[in-house]
Design a protein around this motif. Structure first.
Motif, PDB file in Angstrom:
ATOM      1  N   LEU A 269       4.006  -4.856   5.351  1.00  0.00           N
ATOM      2  CA  LEU A 269       4.617  -3.532   5.195  1.00  0.00           C
ATOM      3  C   LEU A 269       5.096  -2.971   6.533  1.00  0.00           C
ATOM      4  O   LEU A 269       5.880  -2.019   6.562  1.00  0.00           O
ATOM      5  CB  LEU A 269       3.611  -2.578   4.543  1.00  0.00           C
ATOM      6  N   GLU A 270       4.627  -3.570   7.646  1.00  0.00           N
ATOM      7  CA  GLU A 270       5.073  -3.200   8.997  1.00  0.00           C
ATOM      8  C   GLU A 270       4.841  -1.725   9.306  1.00  0.00           C
ATOM      9  O   GLU A 270       5.737  -1.019   9.783  1.00  0.00           O
ATOM     10  CB  GLU A 270       6.551  -3.571   9.200  1.00  0.00           C
ATOM     11  N   LEU A 271       3.632  -1.275   9.030  1.00  0.00           N
ATOM     12  CA  LEU A 271       3.222   0.070   9.420  1.00  0.00           C
ATOM     13  C   LEU A 271       2.935   0.082  10.921  1.00  0.00           C
ATOM     14  O   LEU A 271       2.868  -0.970  11.554  1.00  0.00           O
ATOM     15  CB  LEU A 271       1.974   0.477   8.640  1.00  0.00           C
ATOM     16  N   PRO A 272       2.753   1.264  11.532  1.00  0.00           N
ATOM     17  CA  PRO A 272       2.309   1.294  12.937  1.00  0.00           C
ATOM     18  C   PRO A 272       0.998   0.523  13.093  1.00  0.00           C
ATOM     19  O   PRO A 272       0.193   0.438  12.163  1.00  0.00           O
ATOM     20  CB  PRO A 272       2.123   2.796  13.203  1.00  0.00           C
ATOM     21  N   PHE A 273       0.781  -0.023  14.284  1.00  0.00           N
ATOM     22  CA  PHE A 273      -0.344  -0.924  14.495  1.00  0.00           C
ATOM     23  C   PHE A 273      -1.684  -0.263  14.144  1.00  0.00           C
ATOM     24  O   PHE A 273      -2.534  -0.887  13.508  1.00  0.00           O
ATOM     25  CB  PHE A 273      -0.368  -1.405  15.950  1.00  0.00           C
ATOM     26  N   GLU A 274      -1.883   0.984  14.574  1.00  0.00           N
ATOM     27  CA  GLU A 274      -3.157   1.652  14.312  1.00  0.00           C
ATOM     28  C   GLU A 274      -3.405   1.801  12.818  1.00  0.00           C
ATOM     29  O   GLU A 274      -4.515   1.558  12.323  1.00  0.00           O
ATOM     30  CB  GLU A 274      -3.192   3.026  14.994  1.00  0.00           C
ATOM     31  N   ALA A 275      -2.360   2.200  12.073  1.00  0.00           N
ATOM     32  CA  ALA A 275      -2.508   2.344  10.628  1.00  0.00           C
ATOM     33  C   ALA A 275      -2.758   0.993   9.965  1.00  0.00           C
ATOM     34  O   ALA A 275      -3.570   0.882   9.038  1.00  0.00           O
ATOM     35  CB  ALA A 275      -1.250   2.993  10.041  1.00  0.00           C
ATOM     36  N   THR A 276      -2.073  -0.044  10.440  1.00  0.00           N
ATOM     37  CA  THR A 276      -2.281  -1.386   9.899  1.00  0.00           C
ATOM     38  C   THR A 276      -3.716  -1.840  10.097  1.00  0.00           C
ATOM     39  O   THR A 276      -4.365  -2.348   9.170  1.00  0.00           O
ATOM     40  CB  THR A 276      -1.315  -2.383  10.565  1.00  0.00           C
ATOM     41  N   LEU A 277      -4.238  -1.651  11.303  1.00  0.00           N
ATOM     42  CA  LEU A 277      -5.596  -2.094  11.597  1.00  0.00           C
ATOM     43  C   LEU A 277      -6.627  -1.329  10.773  1.00  0.00           C
ATOM     44  O   LEU A 277      -7.568  -1.915  10.231  1.00  0.00           O
ATOM     45  CB  LEU A 277      -5.883  -1.929  13.088  1.00  0.00           C
ATOM     46  N   LEU A 278      -6.457  -0.024  10.650  1.00  0.00           N
ATOM     47  CA  LEU A 278      -7.392   0.777   9.855  1.00  0.00           C
ATOM     48  C   LEU A 278      -7.369   0.343   8.392  1.00  0.00           C
ATOM     49  O   LEU A 278      -8.418   0.247   7.736  1.00  0.00           O
ATOM     50  CB  LEU A 278      -7.052   2.261   9.978  1.00  0.00           C
ATOM     51  N   ALA A 279      -6.174   0.085   7.850  1.00  0.00           N
ATOM     52  CA  ALA A 279      -6.064  -0.342   6.458  1.00  0.00           C
ATOM     53  C   ALA A 279      -6.692  -1.719   6.254  1.00  0.00           C
ATOM     54  O   ALA A 279      -7.347  -1.974   5.229  1.00  0.00           O
ATOM     55  CB  ALA A 279      -4.596  -0.352   6.032  1.00  0.00           C
ATOM     56  N   VAL A 280      -6.520  -2.614   7.223  1.00  0.00           N
ATOM     57  CA  VAL A 280      -7.117  -3.948   7.123  1.00  0.00           C
ATOM     58  C   VAL A 280      -8.638  -3.855   7.149  1.00  0.00           C
ATOM     59  O   VAL A 280      -9.339  -4.492   6.338  1.00  0.00           O
ATOM     60  CB  VAL A 280      -6.604  -4.844   8.273  1.00  0.00           C
ATOM     61  N   VAL A 281      -9.180  -3.057   8.061  1.00  0.00           N
ATOM     62  CA  VAL A 281     -10.640  -2.889   8.134  1.00  0.00           C
ATOM     63  C   VAL A 281     -11.156  -2.214   6.866  1.00  0.00           C
ATOM     64  O   VAL A 281     -12.230  -2.568   6.354  1.00  0.00           O
ATOM     65  CB  VAL A 281     -11.019  -2.078   9.389  1.00  0.00           C
ATOM     66  N   GLY A 282     -10.417  -1.243   6.336  1.00  0.00           N
ATOM     67  CA  GLY A 282     -10.821  -0.601   5.080  1.00  0.00           C
ATOM     68  C   GLY A 282     -10.867  -1.585   3.926  1.00  0.00           C
ATOM     69  O   GLY A 282     -11.774  -1.531   3.079  1.00  0.00           O
ATOM     70  N   THR A 283      -9.902  -2.495   3.876  1.00  0.00           N
ATOM     71  CA  THR A 283      -9.911  -3.526   2.833  1.00  0.00           C
ATOM     72  C   THR A 283     -11.116  -4.441   2.975  1.00  0.00           C
ATOM     73  O   THR A 283     -11.758  -4.820   1.987  1.00  0.00           O
ATOM     74  CB  THR A 283      -8.613  -4.348   2.890  1.00  0.00           C
ATOM     75  N   ALA A 284     -11.431  -4.806   4.226  1.00  0.00           N
ATOM     76  CA  ALA A 284     -12.611  -5.639   4.468  1.00  0.00           C
ATOM     77  C   ALA A 284     -13.877  -4.928   3.999  1.00  0.00           C
ATOM     78  O   ALA A 284     -14.780  -5.556   3.417  1.00  0.00           O
ATOM     79  CB  ALA A 284     -12.708  -5.985   5.952  1.00  0.00           C
ATOM     80  N   TRP A 285     -13.954  -3.622   4.242  1.00  0.00           N
ATOM     81  CA  TRP A 285     -15.122  -2.860   3.785  1.00  0.00           C
ATOM     82  C   TRP A 285     -15.224  -2.870   2.268  1.00  0.00           C
ATOM     83  O   TRP A 285     -16.321  -2.994   1.702  1.00  0.00           O
ATOM     84  CB  TRP A 285     -15.058  -1.423   4.302  1.00  0.00           C
ATOM     85  N   LEU A 286     -14.095  -2.729   1.584  1.00  0.00           N
ATOM     86  CA  LEU A 286     -14.115  -2.746   0.117  1.00  0.00           C
ATOM     87  C   LEU A 286     -14.618  -4.084  -0.417  1.00  0.00           C
ATOM     88  O   LEU A 286     -15.257  -4.138  -1.471  1.00  0.00           O
ATOM     89  CB  LEU A 286     -12.716  -2.449  -0.435  1.00  0.00           C
ATOM     90  N   MET A 287     -14.349  -5.175   0.307  1.00  0.00           N
ATOM     91  CA  MET A 287     -14.799  -6.482  -0.163  1.00  0.00           C
ATOM     92  C   MET A 287     -16.319  -6.619  -0.109  1.00  0.00           C
ATOM     93  O   MET A 287     -16.905  -7.350  -0.902  1.00  0.00           O
ATOM     94  CB  MET A 287     -14.132  -7.601   0.654  1.00  0.00           C
ATOM     95  N   VAL A 288     -16.978  -5.933   0.826  1.00  0.00           N
ATOM     96  CA  VAL A 288     -18.439  -6.024   0.921  1.00  0.00           C
ATOM     97  C   VAL A 288     -19.120  -4.800   0.330  1.00  0.00           C
ATOM     98  O   VAL A 288     -20.343  -4.668   0.418  1.00  0.00           O
ATOM     99  CB  VAL A 288     -18.882  -6.215   2.385  1.00  0.00           C
ATOM    100  N   SER A 289     -18.349  -3.891  -0.263  1.00  0.00           N
ATOM    101  CA  SER A 289     -18.921  -2.687  -0.846  1.00  0.00           C
ATOM    102  C   SER A 289     -19.563  -3.008  -2.195  1.00  0.00           C
ATOM    103  O   SER A 289     -19.520  -4.140  -2.676  1.00  0.00           O
ATOM    104  CB  SER A 289     -17.833  -1.626  -1.030  1.00  0.00           C
ATOM    105  N   ARG A 290     -20.147  -1.978  -2.799  1.00  0.00           N
ATOM    106  CA  ARG A 290     -20.759  -2.114  -4.121  1.00  0.00           C
ATOM    107  C   ARG A 290     -19.869  -1.569  -5.227  1.00  0.00           C
ATOM    108  O   ARG A 290     -20.328  -1.373  -6.360  1.00  0.00           O
ATOM    109  CB  ARG A 290     -22.120  -1.416  -4.147  1.00  0.00           C
TER     110      ARG A 290
END
Length: 284
Positions: free
Chosen positions: A182-203
Motif C-alpha cells: 500500500l506504500e504508506l509512510p514508513f512509520e505507519a507501515t511499521l506500526l501496522a505490521v507490528v499490530g498484525t503480528a500482535w493479532l497473530m499471537v492474541s487471543r
C-alpha cells in the motif's frame, strides 16, 4: 552347528528387514501431505523472487525501489501457498493424513507465512526510499517470531471447534504484504505490521474457513491474484485495483477482531442477565 557370528548377523538382518517393512508406513505421503509440500515450495519461491527480482537489482543499481513484476510474483506465490494450506486441511479431513501431517503443515506454514512475509518486510526496508533498514529488520523479526509462537501455541492449545485463537498465519502474512504494497509512510507501515503480528499471537477468535466461508476465502484469493497481475502488467487501473485490494485486506484484518470482541461482550452480557434472572426466580 551354527556359527554364533552368522546367527547374530541373521538376527540383525531380520531386524533391519522388519524396520524396512515398518518404515514406509510412517513415511508414506498422503494427498494432503503433498499439498502441504506445495505450500512450502511456494513459500520458498516467494523468497527467491523477492531476492532475485527486488533485492539484487537494487543492490546492483539496476533499478530503484521494488520491482513491480517480482513483488507481484512473490505475493502471488504466497497466495498460492494459502490455497494449498486451505485445501490440505479439507483433503485431510475427507481422506486421511500421514502421522507426520501436522508437523509438515506447521513447518510449511513457517516458511510460507513466517519467513516469506518477514523477508518481504526486510527487503522493503532496504529498498524503500523513506525506510530505515535496521528498524524494518526489527519489524521483520517481530513478524517471524509471531508466526513461530502462533504455530507452537496452535500445536499445544485446544480451542473450541470452528475457531482459531489469534489471526491465522496465512491471513496475517497476506495482511503484512498488503500493508507494504500500500506504500504508506514508513512509520505507519511499521506500526501496522507490528499490530498484525500482535493479532497473530492474541487471543482474539477467528472463524475457521469451512463451507461457505472457505469458498469466500478462495474467491478472495483468486480476486487478489487478478489485482496483482493487473498491477504487474501495468494494466489500466491496475494501481487503483491493487490499492483497493490491499486496503480491503487491511480493513478485514482490523474489523474481524472488532466483531469478535463485540460478540464476546454480548455473550458476557447475556450470561449476566440470565444469571440475574435465575437468581431472581429463586427468591421467595
Amino acid at each position: 552347528m551354527i556359527d554364533p557370528e552368522t546367527q547374530a548377523a541373521n538376527w540383525v538382518a531380520e531386524d533391519e528387514d522388519d524396520g524396512a517393512e515398518e518404515m514406509p508406513l510412517s513415511l508414506r505421503l498422503s494427498i494432503a501431505d503433498t499439498l502441504t509440500l506445495g505450500n512450502a515450495t511456494c513459500g520458498f519461491m516467494a523468497v527467491y523472487f523477492t531476492t532475485t527480482g527486488i533485492l539484487i537489482p537494487h543492490l546492483s543499481g539496476d533499478e530503484s525501489g521494488m520491482a513491480r513484476n517480482s513483488a507481484a510474483t512473490a505475493v502471488i506465490l504466497m497466495l498460492c501457498a494459502a490455497v494449498f494450506d486451505l485445501f490440505d486441511g479439507l483433503v485431510a479431513r475427507k481422506l486421511r493424513s500421514s502421522p507426520m501431517g501436522a508437523e509438515l503443515d506447521n513447518l510449511s506454514d513457517l516458511i510460507s507465512f513466517g519467513l516469506a512475509p518477514a523477508y518481504f518486510v526486510l527487503v522493503y526496508g532496504m529498498v524503500a526510499s523513506d525506510a530505515h533498514e535496521r528498524v524494518a529488520a526489527v519489524g521483520a523479526i517481530v513478524v517471524l517470531l509471531a508466526v513461530v509462537l502462533r504455530l507452537a501455541r496452535f500445536s499445544c492449545v485446544t480451542v473450541k471447534d470452528g475457531t482459531f485463537q489469534g489471526m491465522p498465519s496465512p491471513f496475517g502474512a497476506l495482511t503484512v504484504v498488503s500493508i507494504v504494497l500500500l506504500e504508506l509512510p514508513f512509520e505507519a507501515t511499521l506500526l501496522a505490521v507490528v499490530g498484525t503480528a500482535w493479532l497473530m499471537v492474541s487471543r482474539v477468535e477467528y472463524p475457521k474457513p469451512r463451507g461457505v466461508l472457505a469458498v469466500a476465502v478462495l474467491c478472495w484469493i483468486v480476486a487478489a491474484m487478478g489485482m496483482l497481475a493487473a498491477w504487474a502488467f501495468d494494466a489500466p487501473g491496475g494501481q487503483v485495483l491493487l490499492q483497493m485490494g490491499c486496503a480491503l485486506q487491511i480493513v478485514m484484518a482490523a474489523t474481524i477482531p472488532l466483531f469478535a470482541t463485540a460478540r464476546r461482550v454480548n455473550t458476557f452480557r447475556d450470561n449476566r442477565r440470565e444469571s440475574r434472572e435465575a437468581r431472581a426466580a429463586q427468591l421467595p
